[in-house]
Design a protein around this motif. Structure first.
Motif, mmCIF file in Angstrom:
data_model
loop_
_atom_site.group_PDB
_atom_site.id
_atom_site.type_symbol
_atom_site.label_atom_id
_atom_site.label_comp_id
_atom_site.label_asym_id
_atom_site.label_seq_id
_atom_site.Cartn_x
_atom_site.Cartn_y
_atom_site.Cartn_z
ATOM 1 N N GLY A 1 17.167 -20.915 -41.710
ATOM 2 C CA GLY A 1 17.524 -22.312 -41.672
ATOM 3 C C GLY A 1 17.259 -23.408 -40.523
ATOM 4 N N GLU A 2 16.871 -22.435 -39.523
ATOM 5 C CA GLU A 2 16.396 -23.228 -38.240
ATOM 6 C C GLU A 2 15.033 -23.329 -38.118
ATOM 7 O OE1 GLU A 2 18.187 -24.656 -35.446
ATOM 8 O OE2 GLU A 2 19.952 -24.234 -36.794
ATOM 9 N N PRO A 3 14.453 -24.679 -38.106
ATOM 10 C CA PRO A 3 13.048 -24.672 -38.003
ATOM 11 C C PRO A 3 12.610 -24.381 -36.461
ATOM 12 C CG PRO A 3 14.212 -26.961 -37.930
ATOM 13 C CD PRO A 3 15.277 -25.866 -38.082
ATOM 14 N N TRP A 4 11.441 -24.397 -36.253
ATOM 15 C CA TRP A 4 10.817 -24.209 -35.121
ATOM 16 C C TRP A 4 11.217 -25.651 -34.054
ATOM 17 C CZ3 TRP A 4 5.864 -21.337 -33.989
ATOM 18 C CH2 TRP A 4 5.507 -21.203 -32.747
ATOM 19 N N PRO A 5 11.869 -25.338 -33.069
ATOM 20 C CA PRO A 5 12.595 -26.404 -32.491
ATOM 21 C C PRO A 5 11.748 -27.471 -31.722
ATOM 22 C CG PRO A 5 13.331 -24.312 -31.310
ATOM 23 C CD PRO A 5 12.127 -24.011 -32.289
ATOM 24 N N GLN B 1 11.283 -24.238 -24.552
ATOM 25 C CA GLN B 1 11.476 -25.542 -23.765
ATOM 26 C C GLN B 1 10.218 -26.310 -24.171
ATOM 27 O OE1 GLN B 1 12.255 -25.179 -19.409
ATOM 28 N NE2 GLN B 1 10.382 -26.445 -19.189
ATOM 29 N N CYS B 2 10.333 -27.748 -23.963
ATOM 30 C CA CYS B 2 9.227 -28.724 -24.189
ATOM 31 C C CYS B 2 8.142 -28.429 -23.342
ATOM 32 C CB CYS B 2 9.757 -30.015 -23.877
ATOM 33 S SG CYS B 2 8.879 -31.455 -24.173
ATOM 34 N N PRO B 3 7.075 -28.558 -23.934
ATOM 35 C CA PRO B 3 5.966 -28.547 -23.011
ATOM 36 C C PRO B 3 5.514 -29.675 -21.968
ATOM 37 C CG PRO B 3 5.127 -29.261 -25.196
ATOM 38 C CD PRO B 3 6.719 -28.940 -25.250
ATOM 39 N N VAL B 4 6.387 -30.752 -22.427
ATOM 40 C CA VAL B 4 6.181 -31.976 -21.546
ATOM 41 C C VAL B 4 7.298 -32.173 -20.374
ATOM 42 C CG1 VAL B 4 6.010 -34.542 -21.272
ATOM 43 C CG2 VAL B 4 5.056 -33.325 -23.072
ATOM 44 N N HIS B 5 8.537 -31.819 -21.006
ATOM 45 C CA HIS B 5 9.686 -32.008 -20.357
ATOM 46 C C HIS B 5 10.175 -30.730 -19.360
ATOM 47 C CE1 HIS B 5 10.465 -35.652 -22.545
ATOM 48 N NE2 HIS B 5 10.851 -35.903 -21.502
ATOM 49 N N ASN B 6 10.193 -30.778 -18.175
ATOM 50 C CA ASN B 6 10.497 -29.812 -17.147
ATOM 51 C C ASN B 6 11.360 -30.045 -16.137
ATOM 52 O OD1 ASN B 6 10.184 -27.081 -16.104
ATOM 53 N ND2 ASN B 6 8.287 -27.695 -14.850
ATOM 54 N N ALA C 1 17.968 -32.945 -24.872
ATOM 55 C CA ALA C 1 17.755 -31.707 -25.010
ATOM 56 C C ALA C 1 16.346 -31.288 -25.198
ATOM 57 C CB ALA C 1 18.497 -30.976 -26.213
ATOM 58 N N PHE C 2 15.759 -30.850 -23.899
ATOM 59 C CA PHE C 2 14.333 -30.517 -23.850
ATOM 60 C C PHE C 2 14.196 -29.086 -23.822
ATOM 61 C CE2 PHE C 2 15.990 -30.643 -19.542
ATOM 62 C CZ PHE C 2 15.418 -29.428 -19.036
ATOM 63 N N TRP C 3 15.340 -28.262 -24.236
ATOM 64 C CA TRP C 3 15.128 -26.855 -24.503
ATOM 65 C C TRP C 3 16.038 -26.488 -25.654
ATOM 66 C CZ3 TRP C 3 18.870 -29.339 -21.395
ATOM 67 C CH2 TRP C 3 19.979 -29.091 -21.548
ATOM 68 N N ARG C 4 15.958 -25.195 -26.299
ATOM 69 C CA ARG C 4 16.806 -24.858 -27.172
ATOM 70 C C ARG C 4 16.684 -23.196 -27.079
ATOM 71 N NH1 ARG C 4 19.046 -27.387 -31.465
ATOM 72 N NH2 ARG C 4 19.747 -26.254 -33.386
ATOM 73 N N ILE C 5 17.921 -22.569 -27.003
ATOM 74 C CA ILE C 5 18.158 -21.209 -26.878
ATOM 75 C C ILE C 5 18.975 -20.707 -27.953
ATOM 76 C CG2 ILE C 5 19.233 -19.480 -25.370
ATOM 77 C CD1 ILE C 5 18.822 -21.515 -23.062
ATOM 78 N N MET C 6 18.397 -19.878 -28.813
ATOM 79 C CA MET C 6 19.097 -19.278 -29.941
ATOM 80 C C MET C 6 19.412 -17.789 -30.069
ATOM 81 S SD MET C 6 17.670 -21.916 -32.845
ATOM 82 C CE MET C 6 15.960 -21.910 -32.379
ATOM 83 N N LEU C 7 20.538 -17.398 -30.505
ATOM 84 C CA LEU C 7 20.825 -16.142 -30.956
ATOM 85 C C LEU C 7 21.204 -15.987 -32.213
ATOM 86 C CD1 LEU C 7 23.292 -15.954 -27.713
ATOM 87 C CD2 LEU C 7 21.301 -14.165 -28.452
ATOM 88 N N HIS C 8 20.658 -14.911 -32.946
ATOM 89 C CA HIS C 8 21.035 -14.716 -34.193
ATOM 90 C C HIS C 8 21.001 -13.156 -34.744
ATOM 91 C CE1 HIS C 8 17.169 -14.175 -36.053
ATOM 92 N NE2 HIS C 8 16.696 -14.790 -35.254
ATOM 93 N N ARG C 9 21.510 -12.771 -36.117
ATOM 94 C CA ARG C 9 21.103 -11.521 -36.543
ATOM 95 C C ARG C 9 20.569 -11.908 -37.883
ATOM 96 N NH1 ARG C 9 24.972 -7.856 -34.319
ATOM 97 N NH2 ARG C 9 26.365 -8.236 -32.873
ATOM 98 N N ASP C 10 19.983 -12.658 -38.231
ATOM 99 C CA ASP C 10 19.435 -13.026 -39.762
ATOM 100 C C ASP C 10 18.293 -12.013 -39.902
ATOM 101 O OD1 ASP C 10 21.340 -14.935 -39.439
ATOM 102 O OD2 ASP C 10 20.130 -16.598 -39.102
#
Ligand SMILES: [Zn+2]
Ligand SMILES: [Zn+2]
Length: 243
Positions: free
Chosen positions: A28-32, A64-69, A98-107
């Motif tokens: 259910g999570e799209p590419w951030p 992480q965003c390609p622009v925001h660092n 939010a220019f980053w996204r860190i995810m954890l899952h067992r799906d």
């Protein structure tokens, strides 16, 4: 504790331990997408080995965003994070959104159809290693009945490596954060300063790059990834930066 190293050989779609490649996203999570609208870069993903405390068996993805660092830090470090901090981080930690996204899952999800376009895909090897803890000051911590292992982990620093599990190697004061669900965030993974990921030759240099031809996370600061042990949301994870 496990060290993360670049391996050799091509990355196939479905590979789970990679720099770039095809992200295996939570259900259910799209590419951030960054707050600025850019699709984020998959820097790396890895399966956390089953015997790692708290997060063993989870699949970790770091974008992480390609622009925001930027660096994610504030003068007053530790604290309680607000509701949905992964979508709207507290402004005191950095500039805009939010220019980053860190995810954890067992799906049991399939890899994305598209491959990460900015980075050269690389196989990662996640190899068991022995943590070495340095304790700078114990004070009177060993005078009571506490478990010495816990005392060392709470007061010591582990090795400064790209690693999963173990004990963080703090460059500055240690930091701790509380999830809006009430759980204290726990350490998942560390990247040393200036950990670079080779870009595809046709892609532009990263903004504020520390190494030509490479992209890095959070301006090349040390990165300590913490996540919610209750796993209240796949993106309930926080990057701590120090230098
Ligand atoms: Zn952005
Ligand atoms: Zn939580």
């Amino acid at each position: 504790m496990y060290l993360v190293r670049e391996g050799s050989g091509p990355v196939e779609r479905g590979a789970r331990d990679t720099v770039g490649g095809w992200p295996i996203l939570p259900a259910g999570e799209p590419w951030p997408v960054c707050f600025c609208g850019e699709r984020m870069i998959l820097f790396f993903q890895a399966d956390i080995p089953a015997d790692v405390a708290v997060f063993g068996g989870e699949h970790l993805l770091v974008f992480q965003c390609p622009v925001h660092n930027e660096a994610v830090s504030a003068d007053d470090m530790s604290g309680e994070l607000p509701e949905r901090f992964w979508d709207e981080p507290p402004r005191r930690y950095h500039g805009e959104g939010a220019f980053w996204r860190i995810m954890l899952h067992r799906d049991d999800t399939d890899p994305a159809v598209e491959v990460e376009p900015y980075l050269q895909p690389r196989v990662l090897e996640v190899g068991r290693a022995t943590e070495r803890i340095t304790v700078w000051s114990l004070g009177d911590a060993l005078l009571d009945d506490r478990d010495p292992d816990e005392v060392f982990a709470a007061r010591g620093d582990g090795v400064d490596e790209f690693k999963i599990g173990g004990v963080p190697c703090w460059a500055q004061e240690r930091e701790s954060f509380t999830c809006p669900c009430g759980a204290e965030l726990r350490f998942v993974c560390q990247l040393p300063e200036n950990t670079g990921f080779d870009k595809q030759p046709h892609q532009p240099e990263q903004n504020f790059t520390f190494g030509p031809g490479e992209y890095g996370l959070f301006l090349g600061n040390m990165v300590y990834i913490f996540a919610c042990p209750a796993r209240c949301h796949p993106a309930a994870a926080w990057p701590v930066n120090q230098n």
